[in-house]
Enzyme design. Structure first.
Site, PDB file in Angstrom:
ATOM      1  N   HIS A   1     -18.555  10.746  -4.534  1.00 23.28           N
ATOM      2  CA  HIS A   1     -17.236  10.172  -4.821  1.00 23.28           C
ATOM      3  C   HIS A   1     -16.424  11.071  -5.759  1.00 23.28           C
ATOM      4  CE1 HIS A   1     -19.873   6.764  -3.689  1.00 23.28           C
ATOM      5  NE2 HIS A   1     -18.825   6.458  -2.961  1.00 23.28           N
TER       6      HIS A   1
ATOM      7  N   LYS B   1       0.840  -1.210   0.000  1.00 21.30           N
ATOM      8  CA  LYS B   1       0.000   0.000   0.000  1.00 21.30           C
ATOM      9  C   LYS B   1       0.871   1.255   0.000  1.00 21.30           C
ATOM     10  CE  LYS B   1      -2.911   2.615   3.217  1.00 21.30           C
ATOM     11  NZ  LYS B   1      -4.102   2.910   2.402  1.00 21.30           N
TER      12      LYS B   1
ATOM     13  N   CYS C   1     -26.589   1.851  -0.394  1.00 18.35           N
ATOM     14  CA  CYS C   1     -25.928   2.235  -1.643  1.00 18.35           C
ATOM     15  C   CYS C   1     -25.717   0.997  -2.505  1.00 18.35           C
ATOM     16  CB  CYS C   1     -24.610   2.968  -1.380  1.00 18.35           C
ATOM     17  SG  CYS C   1     -23.730   2.466   0.103  1.00 18.35           S
TER      18      CYS C   1
END
EC number: 2.1.1.14
Length: 753
Positions: free
Chosen positions: A694, A20, A643
């Site tokens: 988003h 990451k 969602c």
């Protein structure tokens, strides 16, 4: 017949999330491509060596991915959407990142591929895109390079490849519609080429993953398996690999295939080992997925031994993880803060490798002493007071149908709520969270590390809540929220305040790309020792005359986003959480909070893989929500937020929740999602999301108005709310203010007619 062991895959991210950090450094321009590639090589070498040292015979190669293994397969096949292609037709790691993220250090930005859940796990994959007349060719040789790496290190390897039928099943057609299964003959030559290259390297076995074989597939898809595998046979031995469910319903299709072995998930499937042994060709190898790859519990190896021992010596046999260990944290040994008793109940990826070594040795020797010693803590757990709370078990057993019913029907409640709140037409609200600024995150971190005392922490949080209320009043919103400054994660926050949960320091698992999550672990009966959200909700309400919503995460979502217990059903856990949160609803109500939102974004995600199992799940999932909410009085308005991109197939269950208001994500579908509610004649109130949180883009007043007018053609305007798609946690304040101002203006324009 010596029994071997293997894993189906291993976590990629590294114990300290090295992958990451390397990805994000590269994306930010702070490191070079070569530095990124070096981190990948180092992680792969470490993980192979760790598995080998833990006693694994055959090491998986090809399970590493720079973003997602389905995306890796797309590149392998040369399936790169036109918008992401390099001008010279080449494919590189930035091509992969552009598909996954929409941008990379090189190349032009373009819309990222769609992302969706990998079967019924909390991992996500990038959805392959198919167009009519598409060509495929071997383009991205990452798998072959990694096999060469592992062989050079002297490892005994088993390459891992996502199978052709499952790959097509997971994708979507773009542009002119056609049957994507028709592309099968076009991708098979690439698979043949890859298998030939592996054969050249002396590879004996290839793990070819076809998890679609556990689904209720259309007949045409089942029929496609035989010609596909006829084309792939002969170059190496193929281990047809399934997981997440059993294979018995599709066993006739499977046994007709020219493969040399079958892996089955004996943890999540209901396949009977004796029946499998009887029905599989006698020369096939059976890989028994006995160790749960997607949970954190130590296995009772005496039970696993008993499950498989009767076929030892009767056919070639391997023992394995049920699925890839991708879904498990890496190493329990680095957890220093877990209570010793609780820690003895767990096994992370490396400990699961050790379990496979113990199991292999016992099956080969017949000596089960080591299995009994390993299994002792998990057997002792069955009687632990940390696990069993008689008061919770008694309360759960006493639930009646009345406990999941509001006192009156929606029409009666709606009258009481209108009289209490006197909201205007087109009422405006948000979904719950406001931007989590650096100041907020630093405040929480300092408190967690002990650098800040409780008084100063509470003063800081109170100030952020006050700021959120001031901002909302200035914007003219009708129903306010406190902004959730005190919450790190919508599930973790509640888990930290409920008995029956524990948390790890380094229990990270990959969600997608560079995103990792650290799920709570349900270790015992769940209860609420004290109110969780009441203090901050009450404080926020004291700052304004407008209603402030209480904000809860629902029981099914808390369950789905945690590592669950394995000794009781998921239904039991969900209902225990529901009872704990029911008390929270009652306390919020008593504190003067009149609107309470119970978020259930995971209700649809939790659906079983086979549609025939849906009804039972939805029945208890809906009941858990209703137990949570039903304590509310008529004039308390219950909201829920969801969602999903698809409601049609679960509309009965959505309606059965009986929430007074449901807010949903609709802006990206241009309100098309409302079709489901219109056709169903959904009776309660709806807040269709009017802009996509988003994206940092600020929607215009005209655009929001147009969406709301479109919504009003499907749902009566008097039942419509106005809100964003989702929480605003990840956005900055400048675009949040601008977008909400336009949203409020659009609602006011519509009120004026």
């Amino acid at each position: 017949m010596t029994i071997l062991n293997h894993t189906l895959g291993f976590p990629r991210v590294g114990l300290r999330r090295e992958l990451k950090k390397a990805q994000e450094s590269y994306w930010a321009g702070n490191s070079t491509r070569e530095e990124l590639l070096a981190v990948g090589r180092e992680l792969r070498a470490r993980h192979w060596e760790q598995q080998k040292q833990a006693g694994i015979d055959l090491l998986p190669v090809g399970d590493f991915a720079w973003y997602d293994h389905v995306l890796t397969t797309s590149l392998l096949l040369g399936n790169v959407p036109a918008r992401h292609q390099n001008n010279d037709g080449s494919v590189d790691i930035d091509t992969l990142f552009r598909i996954g993220r929409g941008r990379a250090p090189t190349g032009e930005p373009a819309a990222a591929a769609e992302m969706t859940k990998w079967f019924n796990t909390n991992y996500h994959y990038m959805v392959p895109e198919f167009v009519k007349g598409q060509q495929f060719k071997l383009t991205w040789t990452q798998l072959l390079e990694e096999v060469d790496e592992a062989l050079a290190l002297g490892h005994k390897v088993k390459p891992v490849l996502l199978g052709p039928v499952t790959y097509l099943w997971l994708g979507k057609v773009k542009g002119e519609q056609f049957d994507r299964l028709s592309l099968l003959n076009d991708i098979l030559p690439v698979y043949q080429q890859v298998l030939a290259e592996l054969a050249k390297r002396g590879i004996e076995w290839v793990q070819i993953d076809e998890p679609a074989l556990v689904l209720e597939l259309p007949q045409a898809w089942l029929d496609a398996y035989k010609p596909a595998y006829d084309a792939l046979q002969g170059q190496v031995k193929l281990l047809l690999t399934t997981y997440f469910e059993g294979v018995t319903p599709n066993l006739d299709t499977i046994t007709a295939l020219p493969v040399q072995g079958l892996h089955v998930d004996l943890v999540h499937g209901k396949d009977d080992v004796a029946e499998l042994h009887k029905r599989l060709p006698s020369d096939w190898l059976l890989s028994a997925g006995l160790i749960n790859g997607r949970n954190v519990w130590r296995a009772d190896l005496t039970e696993k031994y008993a499950q498989i021992k009767d076929i030892v010596g009767k056919r070639d046999l391997w023992v394995a993880s049920s699925c890839s260990l991708l879904h498990s944290p890496i190493d329990l040994s680095v957890e220093t803060r877990l209570d010793a008793e609780v820690k003895s109940w767990f096994a992370f990826a490396l400990q699961k490798c050790h379990e496979l070594a113990l199991l292999r040795d016992a099956l080969n020797s017949g000596d089960t002493a080591a299995l009994a010693a390993w299994s002792a803590p998990i057997q002792a757990r069955r009687h632990s007071t940390r696990v069993h709370n008689p008061a919770v078990e008694k309360r759960l057993a006493a639930i009646t149908a009345q406990d999941s019913q509001r006192a009156n029907v929606y029409e009666v409640r709606a009258e009481a709520q209108r009289a209490r709140f006197k909201l205007p037409a087109w009422p405006t609200t948000t979904i719950g969270s406001f931007p989590q600024t650096t100041e907020i995150r630093t405040l929480r971190l300092d408190f967690k590390k002990g650098n800040l005392d409780a008084n100063n922490y509470r003063t800081g949080i109170a100030e952020h809540i006050k700021q959120a209320i001031v901002e909302q009043e200035r914007l003219g919103l009708d129903v306010l929220v406190h902004g959730e400054a005190e919450r790190n994660d919508m599930v973790e926050y509640f888990g930290e305040h409920l008995d029956g949960f524990v948390f790890t320091q380094n229990g990270w698992v990959q969600s997608y790309g560079s995103r990792c999550v650290k799920p709570p672990i349900v270790i015992g009966d769940v209860s609420r020792p004290a109110p969780i959200t009441v203090e901050w909700a009450k404080y926020a309400q004291s700052l304004t005359d407008k209603p402030v919503k209480g904000m809860l995460t629902g029981p099914v979502t808390i369950l789905c986003w945690s590592f669950p217990r394995e000794d009781v059903s998921r239904e039991t856990i969900a209902k225990q959480i529901a009872l704990a949160l029911r008390d929270e609803v009652a306390d919020l109500e008593a504190a003067g909070i009149g609107i309470i939102q119970i978020d259930e974004p995971a209700l649809r995600e939790g659906l079983p893989l086979r549609r025939s199992d849906w009804d039972a799940y939805l029945q208890w999932g809906v009941e858990a929500f209703r137990i949570n909410a039903a304590v509310a009085k008529d004039d308390t308005q219950i909201h829920t937020h969801m969602c999903y991109c698809e409601f049609n197939d679960i509309m009965d269950s959505i309606a059965a929740l009986d929430a007074d208001v449901i807010t949903i994500e609709t802006s990206r579908s241009d309100m098309e999602l409302l079709e489901s509610f219109e056709e169903f004649d959904y009776p309660n109130e709806i807040g269709p999301g009017v802009y996509d949180i988003h994206s940092p883009n600020v929607p215009s007043v005209e655009w929001i108005e147009a969406l709301l007018k479109k919504a009003a053609k499907r749902i009566p305007a008097e039942r419509l709310w106005v809100n964003p798609d989702c929480g605003l946690k990840t956005r900055g304040w400048p675009e949040t203010r601008a977008a909400l101002a336009n949203m409020v203006q659009a609602a006011q324009n519509l009120r004026r007619g």
